[in-house]
Write an enzyme that holds these catalytic residues in place. Structure first.
Site, PDB file in Angstrom:
ATOM      1  N   ASN A   9       0.868  -1.181   0.000  1.00  0.00           N
ATOM      2  CA  ASN A   9       0.000   0.000   0.000  1.00  0.00           C
ATOM      3  C   ASN A   9       0.901   1.226   0.000  1.00  0.00           C
ATOM      4  O   ASN A   9       1.516   1.542   1.015  1.00  0.00           O
ATOM      5  CB  ASN A   9      -0.895  -0.039   1.256  1.00  0.00           C
ATOM      6  CG  ASN A   9      -1.739   1.217   1.390  1.00  0.00           C
ATOM      7  OD1 ASN A   9      -1.807   2.038   0.479  1.00  0.00           O
ATOM      8  ND2 ASN A   9      -2.384   1.359   2.543  1.00  0.00           N
ATOM      9  N   TRP A  10       0.977   1.894  -1.149  1.00  0.00           N
ATOM     10  CA  TRP A  10       1.915   3.019  -1.275  1.00  0.00           C
ATOM     11  C   TRP A  10       1.339   4.312  -0.704  1.00  0.00           C
ATOM     12  O   TRP A  10       2.038   5.330  -0.681  1.00  0.00           O
ATOM     13  CB  TRP A  10       2.314   3.201  -2.744  1.00  0.00           C
ATOM     14  CG  TRP A  10       3.147   2.074  -3.286  1.00  0.00           C
ATOM     15  CD1 TRP A  10       3.685   1.021  -2.573  1.00  0.00           C
ATOM     16  CD2 TRP A  10       3.549   1.863  -4.645  1.00  0.00           C
ATOM     17  NE1 TRP A  10       4.387   0.188  -3.408  1.00  0.00           N
ATOM     18  CE2 TRP A  10       4.326   0.672  -4.690  1.00  0.00           C
ATOM     19  CE3 TRP A  10       3.330   2.559  -5.837  1.00  0.00           C
ATOM     20  CZ2 TRP A  10       4.870   0.179  -5.863  1.00  0.00           C
ATOM     21  CZ3 TRP A  10       3.882   2.062  -7.012  1.00  0.00           C
ATOM     22  CH2 TRP A  10       4.648   0.894  -7.031  1.00  0.00           C
ATOM     23  N   LYS A  11       0.093   4.291  -0.293  1.00  0.00           N
ATOM     24  CA  LYS A  11      -0.539   5.489   0.302  1.00  0.00           C
ATOM     25  C   LYS A  11      -0.248   6.720  -0.560  1.00  0.00           C
ATOM     26  O   LYS A  11      -0.234   6.625  -1.774  1.00  0.00           O
ATOM     27  CB  LYS A  11      -0.076   5.667   1.752  1.00  0.00           C
ATOM     28  CG  LYS A  11      -0.260   4.404   2.576  1.00  0.00           C
ATOM     29  CD  LYS A  11      -0.057   4.624   4.038  1.00  0.00           C
ATOM     30  CE  LYS A  11      -0.097   3.287   4.761  1.00  0.00           C
ATOM     31  NZ  LYS A  11      -0.055   3.404   6.203  1.00  0.00           N
ATOM     32  N   GLU A  97      -6.971   4.135   7.953  1.00  0.00           N
ATOM     33  CA  GLU A  97      -6.840   5.577   7.689  1.00  0.00           C
ATOM     34  C   GLU A  97      -8.107   6.112   7.033  1.00  0.00           C
ATOM     35  O   GLU A  97      -8.507   7.255   7.290  1.00  0.00           O
ATOM     36  CB  GLU A  97      -5.593   5.835   6.828  1.00  0.00           C
ATOM     37  CG  GLU A  97      -4.324   5.657   7.655  1.00  0.00           C
ATOM     38  CD  GLU A  97      -3.109   5.198   6.883  1.00  0.00           C
ATOM     39  OE1 GLU A  97      -3.082   5.334   5.648  1.00  0.00           O
ATOM     40  OE2 GLU A  97      -2.168   4.690   7.531  1.00  0.00           O
ATOM     41  N   GLU A 164      -5.421  -5.797  10.234  1.00  0.00           N
ATOM     42  CA  GLU A 164      -4.415  -4.773  10.516  1.00  0.00           C
ATOM     43  C   GLU A 164      -4.750  -4.095  11.848  1.00  0.00           C
ATOM     44  O   GLU A 164      -5.574  -3.169  11.886  1.00  0.00           O
ATOM     45  CB  GLU A 164      -4.425  -3.709   9.419  1.00  0.00           C
ATOM     46  CG  GLU A 164      -4.092  -4.239   8.051  1.00  0.00           C
ATOM     47  CD  GLU A 164      -3.540  -3.130   7.155  1.00  0.00           C
ATOM     48  OE1 GLU A 164      -2.424  -3.293   6.688  1.00  0.00           O
ATOM     49  OE2 GLU A 164      -4.214  -2.113   6.976  1.00  0.00           O
ATOM     50  N   GLY A 170       2.210   1.684  10.861  1.00  0.00           N
ATOM     51  CA  GLY A 170       3.137   2.814  10.779  1.00  0.00           C
ATOM     52  C   GLY A 170       3.794   3.164  12.095  1.00  0.00           C
ATOM     53  O   GLY A 170       4.393   4.225  12.233  1.00  0.00           O
ATOM     54  N   GLY A 230       2.823  -1.329   4.309  1.00  0.00           N
ATOM     55  CA  GLY A 230       2.865   0.096   3.993  1.00  0.00           C
ATOM     56  C   GLY A 230       4.299   0.536   3.766  1.00  0.00           C
ATOM     57  O   GLY A 230       4.861   0.377   2.686  1.00  0.00           O
ATOM     58  N   GLY A 231       4.922   1.067   4.826  1.00  0.00           N
ATOM     59  CA  GLY A 231       6.250   1.686   4.705  1.00  0.00           C
ATOM     60  C   GLY A 231       7.278   0.830   3.977  1.00  0.00           C
ATOM     61  O   GLY A 231       8.015   1.330   3.107  1.00  0.00           O
TER      62      GLY A 231
END
Ligand code: PEP
Length: 245
Positions: A9-11, A97, A164, A170, A230-231
């Site tokens: 997930n590159w957000k 989010e 999650e 994060g 994510g990160g």
């Protein structure tokens, strides 16, 4: 039986050129990893370019968000049909989010799951408890309610679930493999009750500060079928290292 899936997930990260470069590097690295599926969710504006860069490879592309209607007076929205047109095969739904910052409720996720499935896209439904809910012993109540409402209209169609824990996203904190496995096992039991796809076939991913260093222990659990990252998905080497795990 269930193929592993590592999803990134590159957000709100990467320009279009950076996204294409990253997708190409991941697709190239996946040639050495025939036993694992890979998917990335770029910023919507880069989705078509990333899908084009990934075409001909095994890397799949997902939206990060979609509205439940395909057209109408919905300023700023994007639809399942447009995601599909841009080359997506999947879409993340109900990410924490979206729930906490943009007011997405489980009822919204239900409508989105249905709309995506109607368009032939596979939803990746995110569920997870906040820290206060975990400390109050409500983890399973929260997670299973999000699951039941989110998948109520899915019927037997293909879905992916991502557990999650919100406090792990994060933050560098990760659920222990045993804690994560316990929730995943409860999700799989609930999937059987919901008749959402064949419960043994539904992939349940873990997400929350997954990194190369902790991926192998999490992925060794019997009900953890992959990861939503994510990160660590923003760098090809760390994402591919998770895939190798
Ligand atoms: C996520 O946003 O879905 C996520 C799991 O992020 P991170 O890996 O950075 O915790």
């Amino acid at each position: 039986m269930r193929r592993r899936l590592i999803a990134g997930n590159w957000k709100l990260h990467k320009t279009r050129a950076e996204a294409v470069e990253l997708a190409q590097a991941v697709a190239e690295g996946m040639k050495e990893l025939p036993d694992v599926d890979g998917l990335v969710a770029p910023v919507s504006l880069s989705l078509a370019a990333v899908a084009e860069a990934a075409s001909g490879s095994r890397l799949q592309v997902a939206g990060q968000h979609a509205h439940s209607e395909n057209k109408g007076a919905f300023t700023g929205e994007l639809s399942p049909a447009l995601l599909k047109d841009a080359g997506a095969s999947h879409c993340i739904v109900g990410h924490s989010e979206r729930r906490s910052l943009f007011g997405e409720t489980s009822e919204h996720t239900q409508a989105k799951v249905q709309a995506l499935l109607d368009e032939g896209l596979t939803p990746i439904l995110c569920v997870g408890e906040r820290l206060d809910e975990r400390e109050a012993g409500k983890t399973l109540d929260v997670v299973l309610e999000q699951l039941r409402i989110g998948l109520a209209e899915a019927g037997g169609r293909e879905v992916i679930v991502a557990y999650e824990p919100v406090w792990a996203i994060g933050t560098g904190k990760t659920a222990t493999p045993a804690d994560a496995q316990a929730v995943h096992a409860a999700i799989r039991t609930a999937l059987g009750e919901l008749k959402a796809g064949a419960p043994d076939a539904v992939r349940v991913l873990y997400g929350g500060s997954v990194k190369p260093a902790n991926a192998a222990d999490l992925l060794a659990q019997p009900d953890i079928d992959g990861a939503l990252v994510g990160g660590a998905s923003l760098d090809a080497e760390s994402f591919l290292a998770i895939m190798r795990a």
